[in-house]
Motif scaffolding. Structure first.
Motif, PDB file in Angstrom:
ATOM      1  N   ILE A 115       0.853  -1.186   0.000  1.00  0.00           N
ATOM      2  CA  ILE A 115       0.000   0.000   0.000  1.00  0.00           C
ATOM      3  C   ILE A 115       0.887   1.234   0.000  1.00  0.00           C
ATOM      4  CG2 ILE A 115      -1.783   1.271   1.242  1.00  0.00           C
ATOM      5  CD1 ILE A 115      -2.669  -1.383   2.463  1.00  0.00           C
ATOM      6  N   THR A 116       0.661   2.104  -0.946  1.00  0.00           N
ATOM      7  CA  THR A 116       1.469   3.314  -1.066  1.00  0.00           C
ATOM      8  C   THR A 116       0.661   4.533  -0.630  1.00  0.00           C
ATOM      9  OG1 THR A 116       0.822   3.545  -3.383  1.00  0.00           O
ATOM     10  CG2 THR A 116       2.868   2.380  -2.925  1.00  0.00           C
ATOM     11  N   VAL A 117       1.358   5.506  -0.068  1.00  0.00           N
ATOM     12  CA  VAL A 117       0.741   6.741   0.430  1.00  0.00           C
ATOM     13  C   VAL A 117       1.460   7.921  -0.200  1.00  0.00           C
ATOM     14  CG1 VAL A 117       0.150   8.120   2.454  1.00  0.00           C
ATOM     15  CG2 VAL A 117       0.184   5.625   2.623  1.00  0.00           C
ATOM     16  N   GLY A 118       0.718   8.883  -0.718  1.00  0.00           N
ATOM     17  CA  GLY A 118       1.298  10.078  -1.306  1.00  0.00           C
ATOM     18  C   GLY A 118       0.594  11.332  -0.825  1.00  0.00           C
ATOM     19  N   MET A 119       1.239  12.456  -0.999  1.00  0.00           N
ATOM     20  CA  MET A 119       0.659  13.722  -0.546  1.00  0.00           C
ATOM     21  C   MET A 119       0.714  14.738  -1.673  1.00  0.00           C
ATOM     22  SD  MET A 119       1.288  15.614   3.086  1.00  0.00           S
ATOM     23  CE  MET A 119       2.962  16.143   2.749  1.00  0.00           C
ATOM     24  N   ARG A 120      -0.343  15.518  -1.800  1.00  0.00           N
ATOM     25  CA  ARG A 120      -0.408  16.549  -2.847  1.00  0.00           C
ATOM     26  C   ARG A 120      -0.927  17.832  -2.219  1.00  0.00           C
ATOM     27  NH1 ARG A 120      -0.780  16.155  -8.539  1.00  0.00           N
ATOM     28  NH2 ARG A 120      -0.820  18.287  -9.378  1.00  0.00           N
ATOM     29  N   THR A 121      -0.040  18.808  -2.064  1.00  0.00           N
ATOM     30  CA  THR A 121      -0.394  20.127  -1.556  1.00  0.00           C
ATOM     31  C   THR A 121       0.271  21.170  -2.437  1.00  0.00           C
ATOM     32  OG1 THR A 121       1.497  20.351  -0.039  1.00  0.00           O
ATOM     33  CG2 THR A 121      -0.437  19.176   0.798  1.00  0.00           C
ATOM     34  N   GLY A 122       0.130  22.421  -2.063  1.00  0.00           N
ATOM     35  CA  GLY A 122       0.776  23.479  -2.816  1.00  0.00           C
ATOM     36  C   GLY A 122       2.282  23.417  -2.769  1.00  0.00           C
ATOM     37  N   ASP A 123       2.856  22.669  -1.816  1.00  0.00           N
ATOM     38  CA  ASP A 123       4.303  22.560  -1.675  1.00  0.00           C
ATOM     39  C   ASP A 123       4.880  21.338  -2.383  1.00  0.00           C
ATOM     40  OD1 ASP A 123       4.263  24.830  -0.086  1.00  0.00           O
ATOM     41  OD2 ASP A 123       3.970  23.675   1.755  1.00  0.00           O
ATOM     42  N   THR A 124       4.036  20.554  -3.020  1.00  0.00           N
ATOM     43  CA  THR A 124       4.522  19.340  -3.683  1.00  0.00           C
ATOM     44  C   THR A 124       5.409  19.705  -4.870  1.00  0.00           C
ATOM     45  OG1 THR A 124       2.507  18.165  -3.050  1.00  0.00           O
ATOM     46  CG2 THR A 124       3.838  17.198  -4.799  1.00  0.00           C
ATOM     47  N   PRO A 125       6.624  19.149  -4.952  1.00  0.00           N
ATOM     48  CA  PRO A 125       7.528  19.467  -6.074  1.00  0.00           C
ATOM     49  C   PRO A 125       6.936  19.061  -7.423  1.00  0.00           C
ATOM     50  CG  PRO A 125       8.709  18.381  -4.279  1.00  0.00           C
ATOM     51  CD  PRO A 125       7.261  18.271  -3.961  1.00  0.00           C
ATOM     52  N   ALA A 126       7.408  19.701  -8.473  1.00  0.00           N
ATOM     53  CA  ALA A 126       6.871  19.461  -9.819  1.00  0.00           C
ATOM     54  C   ALA A 126       7.099  18.026 -10.283  1.00  0.00           C
ATOM     55  CB  ALA A 126       7.501  20.439 -10.809  1.00  0.00           C
ATOM     56  N   ASP A 127       8.232  17.444  -9.932  1.00  0.00           N
ATOM     57  CA  ASP A 127       8.492  16.076 -10.376  1.00  0.00           C
ATOM     58  C   ASP A 127       7.535  15.085  -9.739  1.00  0.00           C
ATOM     59  OD1 ASP A 127       9.600  16.567  -7.905  1.00  0.00           O
ATOM     60  OD2 ASP A 127      11.251  15.163  -8.170  1.00  0.00           O
ATOM     61  N   GLU A 128       7.154  15.339  -8.466  1.00  0.00           N
ATOM     62  CA  GLU A 128       6.178  14.465  -7.808  1.00  0.00           C
ATOM     63  C   GLU A 128       4.792  14.646  -8.414  1.00  0.00           C
ATOM     64  OE1 GLU A 128       6.179  14.643  -3.579  1.00  0.00           O
ATOM     65  OE2 GLU A 128       8.361  14.594  -3.417  1.00  0.00           O
ATOM     66  N   ARG A 129       4.469  15.865  -8.836  1.00  0.00           N
ATOM     67  CA  ARG A 129       3.178  16.101  -9.490  1.00  0.00           C
ATOM     68  C   ARG A 129       3.091  15.317 -10.804  1.00  0.00           C
ATOM     69  NH1 ARG A 129       0.714  21.100  -7.666  1.00  0.00           N
ATOM     70  NH2 ARG A 129       2.011  22.060  -6.078  1.00  0.00           N
ATOM     71  N   ARG A 130       4.186  15.324 -11.559  1.00  0.00           N
ATOM     72  CA  ARG A 130       4.192  14.584 -12.816  1.00  0.00           C
ATOM     73  C   ARG A 130       4.113  13.082 -12.575  1.00  0.00           C
ATOM     74  NH1 ARG A 130       8.009  18.696 -14.034  1.00  0.00           N
ATOM     75  NH2 ARG A 130       9.723  17.314 -13.411  1.00  0.00           N
ATOM     76  N   ALA A 131       4.796  12.615 -11.528  1.00  0.00           N
ATOM     77  CA  ALA A 131       4.770  11.183 -11.210  1.00  0.00           C
ATOM     78  C   ALA A 131       3.376  10.728 -10.799  1.00  0.00           C
ATOM     79  CB  ALA A 131       5.781  10.878 -10.099  1.00  0.00           C
ATOM     80  N   PHE A 132       2.611  11.623 -10.176  1.00  0.00           N
ATOM     81  CA  PHE A 132       1.263  11.256  -9.744  1.00  0.00           C
ATOM     82  C   PHE A 132       0.398  10.856 -10.924  1.00  0.00           C
ATOM     83  CE2 PHE A 132      -3.178  12.406  -9.035  1.00  0.00           C
ATOM     84  CZ  PHE A 132      -3.470  11.694  -7.882  1.00  0.00           C
ATOM     85  N   ALA A 133       0.543  11.538 -12.050  1.00  0.00           N
ATOM     86  CA  ALA A 133      -0.274  11.233 -13.222  1.00  0.00           C
ATOM     87  C   ALA A 133       0.051   9.860 -13.791  1.00  0.00           C
ATOM     88  CB  ALA A 133      -0.077  12.305 -14.290  1.00  0.00           C
ATOM     89  N   ARG A 134       1.316   9.412 -13.619  1.00  0.00           N
ATOM     90  CA  ARG A 134       1.714   8.113 -14.161  1.00  0.00           C
ATOM     91  C   ARG A 134       1.438   6.979 -13.178  1.00  0.00           C
ATOM     92  NH1 ARG A 134       6.224  11.326 -15.091  1.00  0.00           N
ATOM     93  NH2 ARG A 134       7.349  10.189 -13.471  1.00  0.00           N
ATOM     94  N   THR A 135       1.849   7.171 -11.923  1.00  0.00           N
ATOM     95  CA  THR A 135       1.710   6.122 -10.912  1.00  0.00           C
ATOM     96  C   THR A 135       1.176   6.733  -9.613  1.00  0.00           C
ATOM     97  OG1 THR A 135       4.028   6.452 -10.285  1.00  0.00           O
ATOM     98  CG2 THR A 135       3.536   4.667 -11.857  1.00  0.00           C
ATOM     99  N   PRO A 136      -0.118   6.975  -9.521  1.00  0.00           N
ATOM    100  CA  PRO A 136      -0.676   7.553  -8.302  1.00  0.00           C
ATOM    101  C   PRO A 136      -0.609   6.560  -7.144  1.00  0.00           C
ATOM    102  CG  PRO A 136      -2.427   6.874  -9.782  1.00  0.00           C
ATOM    103  CD  PRO A 136      -1.143   6.707 -10.543  1.00  0.00           C
ATOM    104  N   PRO A 137      -0.570   7.042  -5.906  1.00  0.00           N
ATOM    105  CA  PRO A 137      -0.525   6.146  -4.746  1.00  0.00           C
ATOM    106  C   PRO A 137      -1.908   5.562  -4.458  1.00  0.00           C
ATOM    107  CG  PRO A 137      -0.623   8.411  -4.011  1.00  0.00           C
ATOM    108  CD  PRO A 137      -0.535   8.457  -5.514  1.00  0.00           C
TER     109      PRO A 137
END
Length: 332
Positions: A115-137
């Motif tokens: 089970i994976t856990v991720g966070m998305r806020t205004g402080d989330t780096p751009a690379d993590e935002r792009r990764a979310f679209a490919r492999t969301p938690p």
């Protein structure tokens, strides 16, 4: 109330039984409603395990069911927090049950859940935002504003597998513009997913409960889980110095030129530190953020002094007679 654990997998039951004596009334009521597939608003005091009540069922469900074949639809649980700081705390606190369930599964000889856990806020780096679209938690922790941005961008495709939405601190947003914004986002999410996501609201204090439940569910019914709890309040008034009228006297009666007690604060800080050291959890209220920051800094200094076993810097510690210590700075 132990029977409510029967709906969980063996690994989850074993971890919970090892970590807690029994479910709280809030947890038992929440699990009955959530397990039946109903939307639920859990209203209970702080410390009653509301967050775990919402998350444990979701964790167990994620562990029991295989991940979707399409990795882009892996996100099945959204946790919405009105505060970024609270979201960070929840993300951190999720690690304990996740690790515990994995260890319990290993002891039982069953495959540990991935089970994976991720966070998305205004402080989330751009690379993590792009990764979310490919492999969301599996579990996404976010804020109302970030959820809105996700739903109005190409990243919304990664939310098509969402089955559960947990809204924490419902009372903080229900009667505000942020609440109206969040309500719109929840409806947009329901239009995106194959079937409406189950909504779980958490609140320590909320009035009126029925109005808040309607806010959470929109046009759909919501079961209110609000166990009655006996309020036990113990109030004491403490004065950290023997005589508040003698604060400006010298600390040593035989030394008229010696240092004076210019402030009550050194004694207050010592007493607050002792109370914190004597309890597992302590909430200290101050009149301003500046006051909180100064008190926090002083408490850290006191902790270092106690650990080193030496005197307080600048003589700011308590005086030998138990009165106030010397002021480390100007009177506050």
């Amino acid at each position: 109330m132990v029977e409510v654990l029967a709906g969980f997998t063996a690994a989850t039951r074993d971890w919970f039984a090892a970590a807690f004596a029994a479910p709280t009334e809030a947890q038992a009521g929440a699990w009955r409603a959530i397990g039946a597939g109903r939307n639920a608003l859990v209203v209970a005091p702080t410390g009653s395990g509301k967050t775990l009540a919402a998350f444990l069922w979701s964790l167990d469900r994620l562990a029991r069911e295989p991940a979707p074949a399409d990795a882009r639809h892996r996100c099945r649980v959204i946790y919405v927090s009105p505060l970024k700081a609270l979201a960070v705390d929840v993300e951190r606190n999720l690690r304990a049950p996740l690790a515990g369930i994995r260890q319990a599964a290993a002891r039982l000889g069953t495959p540990p859940p991935d089970i994976t856990v991720g966070m998305r806020t205004g402080d989330t780096p751009a690379d993590e935002r792009r990764a979310f679209a490919r492999t969301p938690p599996d579990i996404l922790i976010t804020t109302p504003e970030s959820l809105f941005l996700l739903l109005t961008s190409a990243a919304r495709e990664s939310l098509r597998g969402v089955e559960t939405v947990i809204v924490d601190e419902v009372h903080a947003v229900a009667a505000t513009k942020r609440g109206a914004h969040l309500a719109l986002s929840l409806e947009r999410l329901d239009e995106l997913v194959p079937r409406p996501a189950q909504r779980i609201g958490l609140s320590a204090t909320v009035r009126p409960v029925d109005e808040t439940a309607r806010f959470l569910g929109g046009a759909r019914p919501v079961e209110v889980v609000a166990p009655r709890t006996a309020k036990t309040i113990e109030v004491s008034v403490e004065v950290p110095v023997e005589d508040m009228t003698r604060l400006d006297e010298v600390e040593q009666p035989g030394d008229p030129d010696g240092p004076r007690r210019a402030s009550i604060w050194p004694a207050v800080e010592e007493r607050v530190f002792d109370l914190i050291a004597g309890h597992r959890s302590t909430i200290v209220f101050t009149n301003s953020r500046r006051g909180a920051e100064r008190l926090c800094a002083r408490l850290n200094e006191l902790a270092a002094e106690r650990a080193a076993g030496g005197p307080a810097p600048d003589g700011a510690g308590p005086d030998p007679d138990g009165g106030a210590g010397r002021a480390a700075g100007p009177a506050r």
